[in-house]
Write a protein that holds these residues in place. Structure first.
Motif, PDB file in Angstrom:
ATOM      1  N   GLN A  86       0.825  -1.206   0.000  1.00  0.00           N
ATOM      2  CA  GLN A  86       0.000   0.000   0.000  1.00  0.00           C
ATOM      3  C   GLN A  86       0.867   1.267   0.000  1.00  0.00           C
ATOM      4  O   GLN A  86       0.621   2.192  -0.770  1.00  0.00           O
ATOM      5  N   ASP A  87       1.897   1.302   0.833  1.00  0.00           N
ATOM      6  CA  ASP A  87       2.781   2.472   0.880  1.00  0.00           C
ATOM      7  C   ASP A  87       3.553   2.631  -0.429  1.00  0.00           C
ATOM      8  O   ASP A  87       3.743   3.744  -0.917  1.00  0.00           O
ATOM      9  N   GLY A  88       4.018   1.510  -0.990  1.00  0.00           N
ATOM     10  CA  GLY A  88       4.761   1.566  -2.245  1.00  0.00           C
ATOM     11  C   GLY A  88       3.915   2.103  -3.386  1.00  0.00           C
ATOM     12  O   GLY A  88       4.370   2.934  -4.180  1.00  0.00           O
ATOM     13  N   LEU A  92       4.371   5.681  -5.338  1.00  0.00           N
ATOM     14  CA  LEU A  92       4.554   5.638  -6.795  1.00  0.00           C
ATOM     15  C   LEU A  92       3.573   6.570  -7.502  1.00  0.00           C
ATOM     16  O   LEU A  92       3.947   7.341  -8.388  1.00  0.00           O
ATOM     17  N   TRP A  93       2.288   6.517  -7.115  1.00  0.00           N
ATOM     18  CA  TRP A  93       1.288   7.386  -7.746  1.00  0.00           C
ATOM     19  C   TRP A  93       1.542   8.858  -7.427  1.00  0.00           C
ATOM     20  O   TRP A  93       1.317   9.733  -8.278  1.00  0.00           O
ATOM     21  N   ALA A  94       2.018   9.160  -6.225  1.00  0.00           N
ATOM     22  CA  ALA A  94       2.335  10.562  -5.877  1.00  0.00           C
ATOM     23  C   ALA A  94       3.479  11.063  -6.759  1.00  0.00           C
ATOM     24  O   ALA A  94       3.435  12.200  -7.262  1.00  0.00           O
ATOM     25  N   ALA A  95       4.491  10.225  -6.967  1.00  0.00           N
ATOM     26  CA  ALA A  95       5.607  10.605  -7.842  1.00  0.00           C
ATOM     27  C   ALA A  95       5.134  10.778  -9.285  1.00  0.00           C
ATOM     28  O   ALA A  95       5.552  11.707  -9.984  1.00  0.00           O
ATOM     29  N   HIS A 130       5.652  -0.761 -10.097  1.00  0.00           N
ATOM     30  CA  HIS A 130       6.265   0.090 -11.111  1.00  0.00           C
ATOM     31  C   HIS A 130       5.229   0.424 -12.181  1.00  0.00           C
ATOM     32  O   HIS A 130       4.203  -0.224 -12.290  1.00  0.00           O
ATOM     33  N   LEU A 131       5.525   1.454 -12.942  1.00  0.00           N
ATOM     34  CA  LEU A 131       4.589   1.932 -13.960  1.00  0.00           C
ATOM     35  C   LEU A 131       5.110   1.612 -15.350  1.00  0.00           C
ATOM     36  O   LEU A 131       6.276   1.879 -15.659  1.00  0.00           O
TER      37      LEU A 131
END
Length: 181
Positions: A86-88, A92-95, A130-131
């Motif tokens: 959840q934190d990861g 990632l989405w905030a970045a 990862h995206l």
């Protein structure tokens, strides 16, 4: 699924998915089994058989819209592994939001499709969200995109790859997506 509180009832559906097959024979006299989709599919996004089929349908539809487009690039953007999924994902989405709002990104990227992919390292017991990004616009050299991503992740991320998009890119990008029926 059997160990979840709210989804236990779905485990039987996934277990029984694709248990029945029809025999097929080609003109060269080869036999093989084909799943009976209509009678056999559970249509749950967590089912590997049904998820794969849905991703193929979505990728084919998306690929039709991308034919003839120039300047398409495929990139993989990642952060360090995380002990908490959840934190990861949240980080990632905030970045990703910070990257998309940056002036450099807006100047170079006309549009994009992004898909979240998550892998798990069993030895270290860490998650690796990862995206996968398919973008259209001006070419961004790897070093420049990497610096933009490092800034957006506040030093936690690296760009794994950037390459020209090809026919297989859409299928790679959308292999984990869910299509609502």
């Amino acid at each position: 699924l059997e160990n979840t509180e709210y989804h236990k009832h779905l485990a039987v559906k996934v277990y029984n998915c694709h248990k029945r097959f029809r025999k097929k024979r080609c003109d060269q006299n080869h036999d093989w089994a084909v799943a009976d989709w209509k009678a056999n599919a559970c249509s749950l996004r967590l089912c590997p058989h049904c998820a794969h089929r849905r991703s193929q349908i979505l990728a084919t539809r998306t690929q039709a819209h991308l034919l003839g487009k120039t300047g398409l690039r495929y990139a993989v953007l990642a952060e360090r592994n995380s002990g908490s999924l959840q934190d990861g994902i949240r980080s990632l989405w905030a970045a990703w939001t910070r990257l998309r709002r940056s002036v450099k990104w807006k100047r170079k990227v006309k549009g994009c499709i992004v898909a979240l992919e998550v892998t798990y390292n069993r030895e270290k017991r860490t998650w690796h969200p990862h995206l996968n990004v398919l973008m259209e616009g001006v070419y961004i050299p790897f070093a420049e995109l990497n610096q933009m991503w490092i800034k957006a992740t506040e030093g936690r991320g690296r760009t794994s790859r950037i390459q020209a998009a090809d026919e297989g890119t859409v299928f790679e990008l959308l292999k984990y997506t869910d299509r609502k029926s």
